[in-house]
Design a protein around this motif. Structure first.
Motif, PDB file in Angstrom:
ATOM      1  N   ARG A 113      -5.604   3.215 -16.711  1.00  6.12           N
ATOM      2  CA  ARG A 113      -6.479   4.362 -16.439  1.00  6.12           C
ATOM      3  C   ARG A 113      -6.575   5.270 -17.658  1.00  6.12           C
ATOM      4  NH1 ARG A 113      -4.102   4.038 -11.096  1.00  6.12           N
ATOM      5  NH2 ARG A 113      -2.496   5.536 -11.695  1.00  6.12           N
ATOM      6  N   ALA A 171       2.336   1.745  -3.441  1.00  3.87           N
ATOM      7  CA  ALA A 171       1.306   2.150  -4.393  1.00  3.87           C
ATOM      8  C   ALA A 171       0.986   3.625  -4.218  1.00  3.87           C
ATOM      9  CB  ALA A 171       0.058   1.300  -4.213  1.00  3.87           C
ATOM     10  N   ALA A 172       0.858   4.053  -2.975  1.00  2.93           N
ATOM     11  CA  ALA A 172       0.556   5.459  -2.722  1.00  2.93           C
ATOM     12  C   ALA A 172       1.708   6.338  -3.188  1.00  2.93           C
ATOM     13  CB  ALA A 172       0.299   5.672  -1.223  1.00  2.93           C
ATOM     14  N   HIS A 173       2.919   5.921  -2.867  1.00  5.74           N
ATOM     15  CA  HIS A 173       4.078   6.740  -3.172  1.00  5.74           C
ATOM     16  C   HIS A 173       4.291   6.913  -4.679  1.00  5.74           C
ATOM     17  CE1 HIS A 173       8.469   7.502  -3.676  1.00  5.74           C
ATOM     18  NE2 HIS A 173       8.213   8.384  -2.725  1.00  5.74           N
ATOM     19  N   PHE A 174       4.099   5.827  -5.436  1.00  7.95           N
ATOM     20  CA  PHE A 174       4.339   5.914  -6.878  1.00  7.95           C
ATOM     21  C   PHE A 174       3.057   6.187  -7.665  1.00  7.95           C
ATOM     22  CE2 PHE A 174       8.028   3.550  -5.377  1.00  7.95           C
ATOM     23  CZ  PHE A 174       9.046   4.228  -6.004  1.00  7.95           C
ATOM     24  N   ASN A 175       1.986   6.515  -6.935  1.00  5.64           N
ATOM     25  CA  ASN A 175       0.707   6.813  -7.587  1.00  5.64           C
ATOM     26  C   ASN A 175       0.299   5.656  -8.490  1.00  5.64           C
ATOM     27  OD1 ASN A 175      -1.541   8.194  -8.270  1.00  5.64           O
ATOM     28  ND2 ASN A 175      -0.534   9.435  -9.869  1.00  5.64           N
ATOM     29  N   TRP A 176       0.326   4.442  -7.952  1.00  5.13           N
ATOM     30  CA  TRP A 176       0.123   3.229  -8.744  1.00  5.13           C
ATOM     31  C   TRP A 176      -1.323   2.820  -8.813  1.00  5.13           C
ATOM     32  CZ3 TRP A 176       3.133   2.751 -12.201  1.00  5.13           C
ATOM     33  CH2 TRP A 176       3.455   1.562 -12.850  1.00  5.13           C
ATOM     34  N   ASP A 189       0.819  -1.213   0.000  1.00  5.54           N
ATOM     35  CA  ASP A 189       0.000   0.000   0.000  1.00  5.54           C
ATOM     36  C   ASP A 189       0.849   1.257   0.000  1.00  5.54           C
ATOM     37  OD1 ASP A 189      -2.622  -1.128   0.023  1.00  5.54           O
ATOM     38  OD2 ASP A 189      -2.096  -1.925   1.999  1.00  5.54           O
ATOM     39  N   GLN A 190       1.907   1.197   0.779  1.00  7.60           N
ATOM     40  CA  GLN A 190       2.773   2.364   0.874  1.00  7.60           C
ATOM     41  C   GLN A 190       3.434   2.671  -0.469  1.00  7.60           C
ATOM     42  OE1 GLN A 190       5.272   2.145   4.425  1.00  7.60           O
ATOM     43  NE2 GLN A 190       6.877   3.250   3.318  1.00  7.60           N
ATOM     44  N   PRO A 220      -1.232   2.969 -14.575  1.00  6.70           N
ATOM     45  CA  PRO A 220      -1.519   4.261 -15.205  1.00  6.70           C
ATOM     46  C   PRO A 220      -1.975   4.088 -16.657  1.00  6.70           C
ATOM     47  CG  PRO A 220       0.586   4.309 -14.054  1.00  6.70           C
ATOM     48  CD  PRO A 220       0.143   2.889 -14.050  1.00  6.70           C
TER      49      PRO A 220
END
Ligand SMILES: Nc1ncnc2c1ncn2[C@@H]1O[C@H](COP(=O)(O)OP(=O)(O)OP(=O)(O)O)[C@@H](O)[C@H]1O
Ligand SMILES: Nc1ncnc2c1ncn2[C@@H]1O[C@H](COP(=O)(O)OP(=O)(O)OP(=O)(O)O)[C@@H](O)[C@H]1O
Ligand SMILES: [Mg+2]
Ligand SMILES: [Mg+2]
Lengths: 235, 228, 300, 228
Positions: free
Chosen positions: D175, B223-228, B220-221, D172
């Motif tokens: 999307r 994914a959030a960091h790399f805008n995945w 999760d971390q 990405p």
């Protein structure tokens, strides 16, 4: 693999890269003809051609040593013949074969290293090679990598599950060839379907219209002239 | 815990000059599962192909279960590493589904009967036992994937490397694959763009970018960091 | 088998190019007429398949391995005309991309493998109605014909070779041809198992083609033996037969003396002769393609 | 609204005897988007291949935009239906990206210049215009997919049929594909196992099972009913 390197080189933008492919094919043929009739005694002409070809390679901004090396793939085979000539009591013939085949290969490598594959096909078509054959070549080249990769991957898959591919016996190998064939056949059908779906009815249109420019004319005469003159003048 | 994978300073340059891997360090302990995430073309598949010696590093070293991945050890290494290829067409090379899945047991020296039985067990696990005698290239895309996975399960590896195993699988297939994998005790490397699937199987991920590992941590971390 | 540039004498490469170019133009027309538009991708992919199949190693006993050449297999799969075109595409790609075989020598290589090799393979296949014997003989004769033609072209061109090498070569050809026969058979059997009906049943007309093809092969190879201007290796052979002199004078046609005698310098003469040869080939091909275009328009 | 697709009692049996479609009735109105869901091997791809006459029905009829899909109408039908195949390697067959995308406009009789312009517009839509002169076989899997889609857009179809278009795309990429498709006005048939993607694009779905349509309705309702 060889084609990967040639393809990389062929994407350059030098003067040589920008010449009309038909012009380059013509010049290539003239070089090849001149080289093919070199005699063992004509070392000076051979050196002249070598210098011209090397200069062309460097003018085309190609890595000259690697181009020379790429042309050297023909040498092992030529060596065999050189040895045979030696034993047949005509060593100078053997040397001549090595020089001629290496210079010829160098010429071909230069053509390929300065001409992208689609342009080459357009050039062949411009020289009236049967369109049908050219289109078969186009598809062959297009799916060469795909199928070689598939064959390699099948081998790898066998290897990765079985330890060593060489444990395949003759019948397994022919089964593998059979599977490769069935898949190639299936792929050909799928491609045909995809083409048909997009309106293909037996004619592949081309729109890369290549035009012959003054520079192309200069290119052809500038090279053909000296090449033939040297054959005439140098003993 | 013993270390199953140990990769140091791995670099790989393709023939055409593409630098696919540019210094990768990676470790995996026995029984661990890690997801490899990252954009198209970031080097994940290239990395996977090194793990059982299908590609030779341009530079760097790889050890599997303590054994360096070098020519001499390859047949041992390949028995330890089960690789599900990104493209299952490349993986299925025998004329029928059953023969394909039985290939590994056969070559490891089992009798034809025992191999066939083992293959049928693996096919049942992926719900493909009813198509055992079909030609692999007559299967639908998802069916091919299932057979490819069965082929690996039948070979009892120490480490499973799965390159986008959920492509073409239907949602129940994806879920049952997740369940199946989570019940297997082996260490697993999971290359995927399917985030829900990754989350079902592991908390730990590695993010590839431009041939390097750009981050390692909870799914999760990352994914959030790399805008995945 | 793939003759590189630099080996063949001007005479040999000009003549082979002269035979091969219009031959291929005709075969292209025939192949195109026979199939629907399914053909282009199929033939291209089959060419790629032969390339890729050459990557599969067949253990040939005692630790060595061998691979398929494929001309005979293609002729059983696609029929001789289409197989010739596919082999031509393969040879051209090999010459251009892999420097395997020369460009000037392309005519010779096409003649040996794509025309003679393909038809020599199709003949036994058609004669034995596609049976296993026919498949084996297809591979065998295809390779044997191509190899013998290549060797004679080299000898005619004056490539020096110790006489002992000749018998060694022939033994080697026999072994390779037997292997190619076995591979063609094995792969064809595997194909039939996997995809029943993929081998083309030889048709009656195909047989006539095969016969005339083989006859052409034999005639022209015999012709070259005699057209040879420096028959180093074959010299002894021909002399023993006692026919060499007679036939050489017989064939001393105007074209036999094509070395453009008006050019004084003999070395330039060879180049000019080569260029002239290219022009003739080119003109011939243009004429044929015109003719083809004309008939097609009439047909449409 | 006009009816774009009208399929009646469609049956199809493969050469090896597999009954892939067993009586399918299906309708689609102009501008509508529908997702085709269903298990692996349920006949979705087989169905899609019928929509522009690539497979001939064993039984049943198909009409596209009122036109029966029969030999005589095929060239018209194929101009109306744009099909994105499961495998983009089979779809991209010309030597350069631009030529490939321009293939359909060219064969439909447009001038080379107009075709090239149209192709460039399509390439811009999928953000691939900067690779117009590359060879398709030098692209990554995701880039190939984008070009394949551009090739279809350039032919201005009335109906888009997309067979698992998100495979191999990174998140990405998925999307941006969804955004692109949602902005296109055409009717769309979307074969996919990717439920979030399906939900992003449509509310309406059809569920295939054993070569038949087992249900039609809102995506969420079908998903719940078939435990998808
Ligand atoms: N056979 C090849 N020859 C040359 N370059 C290659 C080859 N295969 C891959 N590459 C290049 O290497 C890089 C890494 O590719 P790789 O297949 O490892 O990516 P990936 O992370 O698996 O991507 P994806 O998510 O699309 O599967 C890419 O830039 C790709 O273009
Ligand atoms: N070329 C073929 N020859 C014989 N049978 C085939 C062939 N292609 C598909 N089939 C069979 O037809 C049935 C339907 O296949 P299809 O490809 O339409 O499924 P699908 O719904 O698209 O599946 P997926 O979700 O896995 O892509 C399957 O049982 C499959 O095994
Ligand atoms: Mg990958
Ligand atoms: Mg499908």
């Amino acid at each position: 693999m060889r084609h990967a390197r040639l393809e990389l080189w062929s994407r350059g933008t030098s003067f040589a890269h920008r010449r009309h492919p038909a012009a380059k094919i013509l010049v290539t043929l003239v070089f090849l003809i001149a080289i093919s009739s070199l005699h063992p005694s004509q070392a000076r002409a051979a050196i002249f051609y070598f210098v011209v070809l090397t200069a062309l390679a460097s003018a085309a901004k190609l890595p000259v040593p690697r181009v020379l090396l790429a042309a050297a793939v023909v040498l092992p085979f030529a060596c065999v013949f050189a040895l045979m000539s030696f034993f047949a009591g005509a060593p100078e013939k053997g040397i001549a074969i090595m020089v001629r085949s290496w210079l010829s290969a160098l010429t071909t490598v230069l053509l390929m290293a300065t001409t992208a594959q689609p342009d080459l096909l357009a050039g062949l078509e411009a020289l009236r090679v049967p369109r049908f054959l050219v289109q078969v070549m186009q598809f062959l080249y297009r799916y060469l990598l795909v199928l070689i990769e598939e064959a390699g991957a099948m081998r790898a898959a066998a290897a990765s599950r079985a330890g060593k591919a060489s444990t395949l016996e003759f019948r397994r190998a022919s089964a593998a060839a059979g599977v490769l064939f069935a898949r190639s056949w299936g792929r050909a059908n799928a491609i045909h379907q995809a083409m048909t779906a997009r309106g293909f009815t037996g004619h592949i249109p081309r729109f890369r219209v290549l035009r012959i420019t003054a520079a192309d004319v200069w290119f052809v005469f500038g090279l053909v002239g000296p090449v033939l003159a040297v054959r005439l003048v140098l003993p | 815990m013993s270390r199953i994978v140990e990769v140091r300073e791995l670099r790989y340059v393709w023939e055409d000059g593409t630098e696919a891997l540019r210094g990768v360090d990676f470790d995996l302990e026995a029984g661990e599962t890690v997801a490899l995430l990252g954009p198209n073309g970031s080097g994940k598949t290239t990395f996977a192909l090194h793990l059982n010696g299908l590609l030779k590093p341009t530079q760097g070293t790889i050890k599997i279960d303590g054994l360096p991945v070098i020519e001499r050890n390859l047949s041992q290494i390949r028995r330890k590493v089960g690789l599900v290829f990104q493209d299952s067409d490349n993986q299925l090379f025998m004329p029928t589904v059953l023969e394909d899945v039985a290939f590994a047991p056969m070559t490891s020296g089992l009798s034809p009967e025992a191999s066939a039985e083992k293959a049928m067990d693996a096919l049942r696990l992926v719900a493909m036992d009813h198509k055992a005698n079909k030609a692999p290239w007559h299967l639908s895309a998802g069916e091919k994937k299932r057979v490819a996975i069965a082929g690996i399960l039948a070979s009892d590896p120490l480490l499973l490397v799965l390159d986008e195993p959920t492509t073409y699988l239907d949602p129940p297939g994806q879920r049952s694959l997740a369940t199946l994998l989570s019940e297997l005790p082996q260490a697993k490397i999971l290359i995927t763009h399917d985030m829900p699937f990754a989350r079902m199987l592991t908390k730990e991920a590695v993010f590839f970018q431009d041939g390097q590992i750009a981050g390692r941590g909870p799914v999760d971390q990352l994914a959030a960091h790399f805008n995945w | 088998m793939h003759i590189p540039d630099g080996y063949l004498s001007t005479r040999v490469w000009v003549i082979t190019d002269l035979v091969a170019a219009p031959g291929i133009a005709l075969l292209a027309r025939r192949a195109q007429a026979k199939f629907n538009h399914h053909l282009i991708p199929l033939m291209g992919v089959m060419g790629a398949f032969v390339f890729a199949a050459q990557m599969i190693n067949f253990p040939a006993g005692n630790g060595t391995s061998s691979h398929l050449v494929g001309a005979a297999l293609l002729s059983c799969l696609l029929g001789p005309a289409a197989a010739s075109i596919v082999m031509t595409a393969i040879l051209a790609t090999q010459a251009l991309v892999f420097q395997d075989g020369g460009l000037l020598a392309l005519g010779a290589n096409i003649f040996n493998m794509a025309i003679a090799g393909v038809f020599a393979g199709y003949l036994p296949y058609a004669m034995f109605r596609g049976s296993r014997v026919g498949l084996f003989l297809a591979g065998f004769f295809s390779l044997m014909t191509a190899a013998v033609l290549a060797l004679s072209e080299l000898l005619i061109s004056g490539v020096a070779m110790p006489p002992a090498m000749l018998s060694v070569s022939f033994a080697w050809f026999l072994v390779s041809a037997a292997i190619e026969g076995a591979l063609t058979l094995a792969v064809a059997v595997a194909l039939e198992r996997i995809q029943p009906g993929c081998l083309r049943k030889p048709v009656a007309g195909g047989r006539a083609w095969a016969v005339s093809g083989l006859a052409a092969v034999l005639l022209s190879s015999a012709g070259w033996l005699f057209a040879s201007d420096r028959p180093d290796g074959l010299e002894s052979l021909a002399l023993k037969a006692g026919i060499s002199n007679r036939v050489t004078s017989l064939i001393a046609s105007p074209f036999g003396d094509y070395q453009a005698s008006f050019v004084a310098n003999p070395r330039l003469a060879k180049s000019v002769a080569g260029l002239a040869g290219i022009l003739v080939i080119y003109g011939l091909c243009m004429a044929i393609s015109r003719a083809i275009g004309a008939t097609r328009r009439e047909g449409a």
